[in-house]
Scaffold this active site. Sequence first.
Site: not given
Ligand code: FCB
Length: 449
Positions: A160, A357
Amino acid sequence: MTLGFPDGFRWGTATAAYQIEGSTTADGRGPSIWDTFTARSGLATGDPACDHYRRYREDIGLLSELGIPYYRFSVAWSRIMPDGRTVEPRGLAFYDRLVDALLENGVTPMVTLYHWDLPEALQAEGGWPNRELADLFADYALTVHKVLSDRVQQWTTINEPFCAAFIGYGNGDHAPGIQDEGAALVAGHNLLLAHGKAAQALRSDGGEQEVSIVLNFAPVLTDVDDAAHREAARKFDFLHNRFFLDPLLGRGYPPELLADLAHLGTLEPAIADGDLEIIAQPLDVLGVNYYAPARAMPLEDPEADSNCPLPGLRGMDVQPPRGELTSLGWEQRPECFTELLLWLQEHCDGLPLVIAENGAAFEDEVVEGRVHDEKRVRYFADHLAAVHAAIERGADVRGYMAWSLLDNFEWAMGYTQRFGLVHVDFETQERVLKDSALFYADVVARNGL
Ligand code: FCB
């Protein structure tokens, strides 16, 4: 009805070093920007987090108990090189042991080299707005690769960059807490350059491997479908979803985005000859993080600052989320996930995708040794069905990493937001499997929903 996933679909969970490890001064680790930022701002810190640095065997045991075959974790630069440059063998040894323990338990490791925890020593040299960090990051990547690449095939450079650049240096809500949007744009460019140089370094070191970067995406919704709303959405979409993606795909920064940001005067001068070629290293897969959509609206004054992390994205505001929110206040829209994956499939010309994620925070409670987290179970069921729908419609999605294995340190929100499949009592460090962990284990076992 069963929604079956393709054979060989990679099921996993994801974590990040600073969010779980604790032991922030053990074995020669140097401070990272998250240690200094949280201390300076009076926020909760990453110590002890989940005390995973000492309890990693127990945590890997949970993975093997649940039968979850992949594990995405990040390596802390400040353990490997406390000053950003000099190797600390004890730090490397931790990840060496971690990888061995994963493999002994039948779990395939996936390494992320940077999940936001820059060594403070490099912030003292200017942090990501300093382009020298791109070379230093490539050196660090190579150092880790030399030790782990005999056992690790999946390598992600950066997690990110949007958050690292724009929330770290733009609105300053994240470490290092700097509010300088011109510098934030340069940081974004240098993070891409660091990715490109690291990808070259990993490949120069040989071995069979997949190289990826993980980007966070947010489809942008509007209340009204008129020209002004479409333009507001376009602005935020280009900043959020294409600033990083398009240069990685070899297309450079979108001209409309360069025009939106031109008045800040820093991005174009930061792009040196040859940078865009370095950034456009071929990707084997793209890591996709999806949590929620964004909503955009136009401002009456087209010159007015935005409320988004980069105020200079003039003339638009991000609007509050709608409907039933997660405890972090995020909107739940699984259908946007399907659309996002289909858009990526097309926009990236068929580049394979891995969900790196996806997950949700809710207020969980341990009652008689159990955590009945129906809302999270529903979130996962709906979002997995959305991924399945995208695959059915042609998206080449190769895997899914649930965020997160453990309740953990949620950055500026400290320990208030629980994202885990496993509940963690931060006083006693006791772990309790939530219902969502059992649900997910069942999905993994069936390769379907
Ligand atoms: C993302 C991050 C991760 C976590 C999630 C909820 O942006 O990569 O570390 O904090 O959000």
